[in-house]
Design an enzyme around this catalytic site. Structure first.
Site, PDB file in Angstrom:
ATOM      1  N   LYS A   1       0.861  -1.268   0.258  1.00  0.00           N
ATOM      2  CA  LYS A   1      -0.015   0.026  -0.136  1.00  0.00           C
ATOM      3  C   LYS A   1       0.942   1.081  -0.097  1.00  0.00           C
ATOM      4  O   LYS A   1       1.687   1.456   0.855  1.00  0.00           O
ATOM      5  CB  LYS A   1      -0.950  -0.092   1.295  1.00  0.00           C
ATOM      6  CG  LYS A   1      -2.000  -1.306   1.243  1.00  0.00           C
ATOM      7  CD  LYS A   1      -2.817  -1.243   2.492  1.00  0.00           C
ATOM      8  CE  LYS A   1      -1.669  -1.558   3.753  1.00  0.00           C
ATOM      9  NZ  LYS A   1      -2.773  -1.882   4.919  1.00  0.00           N
TER      10      LYS A   1
ATOM     11  N   THR B   1      -8.933   9.373   7.520  1.00  0.00           N
ATOM     12  CA  THR B   1      -8.170   7.985   6.921  1.00  0.00           C
ATOM     13  C   THR B   1      -8.109   7.088   8.041  1.00  0.00           C
ATOM     14  O   THR B   1      -7.357   6.065   7.695  1.00  0.00           O
ATOM     15  CB  THR B   1      -6.900   8.550   6.252  1.00  0.00           C
ATOM     16  OG1 THR B   1      -6.022   9.022   7.156  1.00  0.00           O
ATOM     17  CG2 THR B   1      -7.225   9.376   4.904  1.00  0.00           C
TER      18      THR B   1
ATOM     19  N   GLY C   1      -8.199   4.038  10.061  1.00  0.00           N
ATOM     20  CA  GLY C   1      -9.071   2.581   9.940  1.00  0.00           C
ATOM     21  C   GLY C   1      -8.839   2.167   8.433  1.00  0.00           C
ATOM     22  O   GLY C   1      -9.376   1.382   7.876  1.00  0.00           O
ATOM     23  N   THR C   2      -7.962   2.899   7.563  1.00  0.00           N
ATOM     24  CA  THR C   2      -8.139   2.680   5.927  1.00  0.00           C
ATOM     25  C   THR C   2      -7.552   1.130   5.809  1.00  0.00           C
ATOM     26  O   THR C   2      -7.917   0.339   4.990  1.00  0.00           O
ATOM     27  CB  THR C   2      -7.157   3.664   5.364  1.00  0.00           C
ATOM     28  OG1 THR C   2      -7.586   4.913   5.460  1.00  0.00           O
ATOM     29  CG2 THR C   2      -7.053   3.345   3.867  1.00  0.00           C
ATOM     30  N   GLY C   3      -6.352   0.732   6.463  1.00  0.00           N
ATOM     31  CA  GLY C   3      -5.794  -0.436   6.222  1.00  0.00           C
ATOM     32  C   GLY C   3      -6.770  -1.697   6.837  1.00  0.00           C
ATOM     33  O   GLY C   3      -6.849  -2.461   6.399  1.00  0.00           O
ATOM     34  N   CYS C   4      -7.455  -1.211   7.849  1.00  0.00           N
ATOM     35  CA  CYS C   4      -8.196  -2.281   8.453  1.00  0.00           C
ATOM     36  C   CYS C   4      -9.420  -2.678   7.499  1.00  0.00           C
ATOM     37  O   CYS C   4      -9.868  -3.665   7.201  1.00  0.00           O
ATOM     38  CB  CYS C   4      -8.814  -1.754   9.790  1.00  0.00           C
ATOM     39  SG  CYS C   4      -7.847  -1.441  11.030  1.00  0.00           S
TER      40      CYS C   4
END
Ligand code: PXL
Length: 277
Positions: free
Chosen positions: A177, A216, A218-221
């Site tokens: 990412k 942004t 929590g974008t990865g979760c």
């Protein structure tokens, strides 16, 4: 004839402000029409401003929750987020093997954007040795990816070279990412890159418009649970297409969230951009 839900299990930490962790995973899966069960690894005292405290649960308690789900409800895919120590990592690897679950997505959560460390050095070694061999897709951001490669590459290397090195180091597919990448954001884009070990290390690049927003958290979760949800919904779809669908869901959730103000720091994505008016 009774109907069946498509199911994912999220093994992750919590966020009382409901932007990241288990709460984000439940919302993401729900928005995509998937039933989300959960096993909590840690109670995290945090909000949009950052992480204040972490209470890791013992591996036995996490194991109990996973068994409670898998012995009864079952699952079509697993998303793994925050793991706190080597005991939790070994236990999760053991259960994935025991229950024969193949569709596993691992978000290697090493540290939060606000700088809190979730997993120490020894834990990372365990992640690579014990858990990653049983996972279909690993989704590091660039700092996490460089950490996994332990100094072998740097931010100055090409993203494709980093993605290929990670796939070879992990022995499985990697979605790298690039959300933090300066070069791409200067061009008004964000870029993620998939190196798909299931198709001879094919590279697929995903770009979307860079949106300047504090929201942004929590974008990865959200991305990893969207990928797990789409794998559960479309078990035969090639990984590059699954990731494209998840990437599109997240991009829209960031875009919609940019219009909202909630909390004083990094607000959540709008997980229900596709449902609310
Ligand atoms: O995205 C990393 C992450 C994972 N799990 C929990 C988090 C965060 C980031 O904030 O809060 C519980």
């Amino acid at each position: 004839m009774m109907k069946h839900y498509t199911r994912i299990l999220s093994i992750a930490g919590t966020d009382p402000s409901a932007g990241a962790g288990i709460q984000a995973d439940i919302k993401t899966a729900s928005a995509l029409g998937v039933y989300c069960t959960t096993a909590i690894t840690a109670i995290v005292d945090q909000n949009t401003l950052g992480v204040r405290n972490i209470l890791p649960l013992s591996a036995e308690w996490v194991e109990g929750q996973i068994r409670a789900v898998l012995d009864d409800v079952g699952t079509d895919a697993i998303k793994i987020g925050m793991l706190c120590n080597k005991e939790q990592i070994s236990m999760v690897a053991k259960l994935i093997k025991e229950y024969g679950i193949r569709n596993v997505v691992l978000d290697p959560v090493l540290a939060s954007t606000s700088g809190a460390t979730f997993l120490k050095e020894e834990g990372l070694r365990f992640l690579l040795q014990e858990l990653i061999p049983h996972v279909r897709l690993v989704t590091p951001n660039i700092p996490e990816g460089l950490h996994i490669l332990s100094g072998a590459m740097s931010e100055d290397d090409q993203m494709e070279d980093i993605a290929r090195a990670l796939t070879s180091c992990c022995g499985t597919s990697v979605l790298l990412k690039g959300g933090h990448l300066k070069d791409a954001t200067e061009k008004g884009l964000t870029m993620d890159m998939l190196c798909d070990a299931e198709t001879g290390n094919n590279i697929t690049t995903y770009t979307h418009e860079y949106i300047s927003t504090p929201n942004t958290h929590g974008t990865g979760c959200t991305l990893s649970s969207a990928i797990a949800s789409y794998i559960a919904l479309n078990p035969d779809m090639p990984m590059c297409d699954v990731v494209a669908k998840a990437h599109d869901y997240v991009a829209n959730a960031i875009k919609a969230a940019a219009e909202y103000e909630i909390g004083k720091g990094h607000g959540p994505l709008h997980h229900f951009w596709n449902k609310w008016n």
